[in-house]
Motif scaffolding. Sequence first.
Motif, PDB file in Angstrom:
ATOM      1  N   HIS A  94      45.993  36.510  31.298  1.00  0.00           N
ATOM      2  CA  HIS A  94      44.536  36.619  31.366  1.00  0.00           C
ATOM      3  C   HIS A  94      43.958  35.217  31.173  1.00  0.00           C
ATOM      4  O   HIS A  94      43.987  34.661  30.074  1.00  0.00           O
ATOM      5  CB  HIS A  94      44.055  37.567  30.258  1.00  0.00           C
ATOM      6  N   SER A  95      43.487  34.636  32.263  1.00  0.00           N
ATOM      7  CA  SER A  95      42.922  33.282  32.209  1.00  0.00           C
ATOM      8  C   SER A  95      42.103  33.085  33.479  1.00  0.00           C
ATOM      9  O   SER A  95      42.098  33.942  34.364  1.00  0.00           O
ATOM     10  CB  SER A  95      44.033  32.220  32.130  1.00  0.00           C
ATOM     11  N   CYS A  96      41.439  31.937  33.591  1.00  0.00           N
ATOM     12  CA  CYS A  96      40.698  31.641  34.814  1.00  0.00           C
ATOM     13  C   CYS A  96      41.634  31.737  36.021  1.00  0.00           C
ATOM     14  O   CYS A  96      42.753  31.213  35.997  1.00  0.00           O
ATOM     15  CB  CYS A  96      40.083  30.247  34.744  1.00  0.00           C
ATOM     16  N   CYS A 139      31.439  35.965  36.383  1.00  0.00           N
ATOM     17  CA  CYS A 139      32.903  35.939  36.554  1.00  0.00           C
ATOM     18  C   CYS A 139      33.466  37.353  36.500  1.00  0.00           C
ATOM     19  O   CYS A 139      33.390  38.016  35.470  1.00  0.00           O
ATOM     20  CB  CYS A 139      33.542  35.076  35.478  1.00  0.00           C
ATOM     21  N   PRO A 140      34.073  37.815  37.575  1.00  0.00           N
ATOM     22  CA  PRO A 140      34.592  39.189  37.573  1.00  0.00           C
ATOM     23  C   PRO A 140      35.866  39.354  36.748  1.00  0.00           C
ATOM     24  O   PRO A 140      36.322  40.476  36.545  1.00  0.00           O
ATOM     25  CB  PRO A 140      34.858  39.452  39.059  1.00  0.00           C
ATOM     26  N   TYR A 141      36.430  38.247  36.287  1.00  0.00           N
ATOM     27  CA  TYR A 141      37.668  38.320  35.511  1.00  0.00           C
ATOM     28  C   TYR A 141      37.405  38.247  33.999  1.00  0.00           C
ATOM     29  O   TYR A 141      38.349  38.333  33.214  1.00  0.00           O
ATOM     30  CB  TYR A 141      38.619  37.206  35.950  1.00  0.00           C
ATOM     31  N   GLN A 142      36.183  38.050  33.625  1.00  0.00           N
ATOM     32  CA  GLN A 142      35.770  38.054  32.214  1.00  0.00           C
ATOM     33  C   GLN A 142      36.619  37.102  31.364  1.00  0.00           C
ATOM     34  O   GLN A 142      37.139  37.485  30.317  1.00  0.00           O
ATOM     35  CB  GLN A 142      35.843  39.474  31.671  1.00  0.00           C
ATOM     36  N   ILE A 143      36.731  35.891  31.857  1.00  0.00           N
ATOM     37  CA  ILE A 143      37.573  34.945  31.133  1.00  0.00           C
ATOM     38  C   ILE A 143      36.789  33.751  30.572  1.00  0.00           C
ATOM     39  O   ILE A 143      37.343  32.906  29.899  1.00  0.00           O
ATOM     40  CB  ILE A 143      38.726  34.431  32.006  1.00  0.00           C
ATOM     41  N   ARG A 144      35.482  33.697  30.874  1.00  0.00           N
ATOM     42  CA  ARG A 144      34.668  32.589  30.343  1.00  0.00           C
ATOM     43  C   ARG A 144      34.124  32.943  28.967  1.00  0.00           C
ATOM     44  O   ARG A 144      33.913  34.107  28.653  1.00  0.00           O
ATOM     45  CB  ARG A 144      33.514  32.294  31.290  1.00  0.00           C
ATOM     46  N   PHE A 145      33.849  31.925  28.196  1.00  0.00           N
ATOM     47  CA  PHE A 145      33.265  32.121  26.874  1.00  0.00           C
ATOM     48  C   PHE A 145      32.459  30.879  26.501  1.00  0.00           C
ATOM     49  O   PHE A 145      32.610  29.823  27.125  1.00  0.00           O
ATOM     50  CB  PHE A 145      34.366  32.367  25.833  1.00  0.00           C
ATOM     51  N   ARG A 204      47.735  39.103  43.585  1.00  0.00           N
ATOM     52  CA  ARG A 204      46.648  38.426  42.876  1.00  0.00           C
ATOM     53  C   ARG A 204      45.632  39.456  42.410  1.00  0.00           C
ATOM     54  O   ARG A 204      45.512  40.522  43.010  1.00  0.00           O
ATOM     55  CB  ARG A 204      45.992  37.376  43.783  1.00  0.00           C
ATOM     56  N   SER A 205      44.914  39.121  41.373  1.00  0.00           N
ATOM     57  CA  SER A 205      44.011  40.079  40.747  1.00  0.00           C
ATOM     58  C   SER A 205      42.684  40.188  41.508  1.00  0.00           C
ATOM     59  O   SER A 205      42.080  39.177  41.860  1.00  0.00           O
ATOM     60  CB  SER A 205      43.742  39.633  39.302  1.00  0.00           C
ATOM     61  N   LYS A 206      42.265  41.413  41.742  1.00  0.00           N
ATOM     62  CA  LYS A 206      40.950  41.717  42.327  1.00  0.00           C
ATOM     63  C   LYS A 206      40.702  40.985  43.648  1.00  0.00           C
ATOM     64  O   LYS A 206      39.603  40.464  43.884  1.00  0.00           O
ATOM     65  CB  LYS A 206      39.829  41.395  41.327  1.00  0.00           C
TER      66      LYS A 206
END
Length: 227
Positions: A94-96, A139-145, A204-206
Amino acid sequence: MSNSRRLFLKGACVAAVGASGFTLVRAKEAGKNTSKPVYKYALVHDETKCIGCDACSIACREVNQVPEGVSRLEIKREGPFGEYPNQYFRFTRHSCQQCESTPCVDVCPTGAAYKDPDTGIVSVDEWKCVGCQYCIAACPYQIRFINPITKAADKCDFCKDTRLKEGKKPACVSACPTKALTFGDITDPDSQIVKVLKSAPSYRSKLDLGTRPKVFRIASQGGEVKL
Ligand code: SF4
Ligand code: SF4
Ligand code: SF4
């Protein structure tokens, strides 16, 4: 934070070539004006080799000084699957995703979120970031903070400031004891990453979202049919 970091990758050529052989920007031909990336960096996570040891995420935190409570990289564990004695876990990264088409960049009102034209690396200029969190929502991967120290948006950038500019591989790749991670330029047909991608089916994801992520995964187990 020094100006040199802010100006990173803006020069005509970064000649750093380390033991691992990575350069950030290939020398441009004089007078040639191209908008295409000179390199296109990508990552493969081979889930069949991943043992969930977290050495990668620990190295990432240390090298990039990621504070506790947030993370640029997590290894998610699912399972156990199957029946004893043939049970197994599945580990996913789980990362960018280092997307080619970048909703995070598209919504940023200040230009702080950007994709480097020479390397394809999606990054954040913390000095331009106003913390509006539009990119986090996009971000559709929810990896930013939001980094609690810098107060700017943060995420994996393939260690571009902390490792790549010294000619080293990303910290996670170097730390992995099972060689589950491969990093490199997918435009180079002779690169290790292209060889790995040719050696086994990957996913690859999504992908259906059209983001064209550059994090590839080799699945630990065959697919299943869910009804
Ligand atoms: S995974 Fe999210 S933050 Fe990373 S490039 Fe894609 S949209 Fe942007
Ligand atoms: S939080 Fe920062 S990087 Fe994200 S959209 Fe706002 S200004 Fe841009
Ligand atoms: S260091 Fe390698 S084996 Fe360990 S969790 Fe990360 S990818 Fe998996």
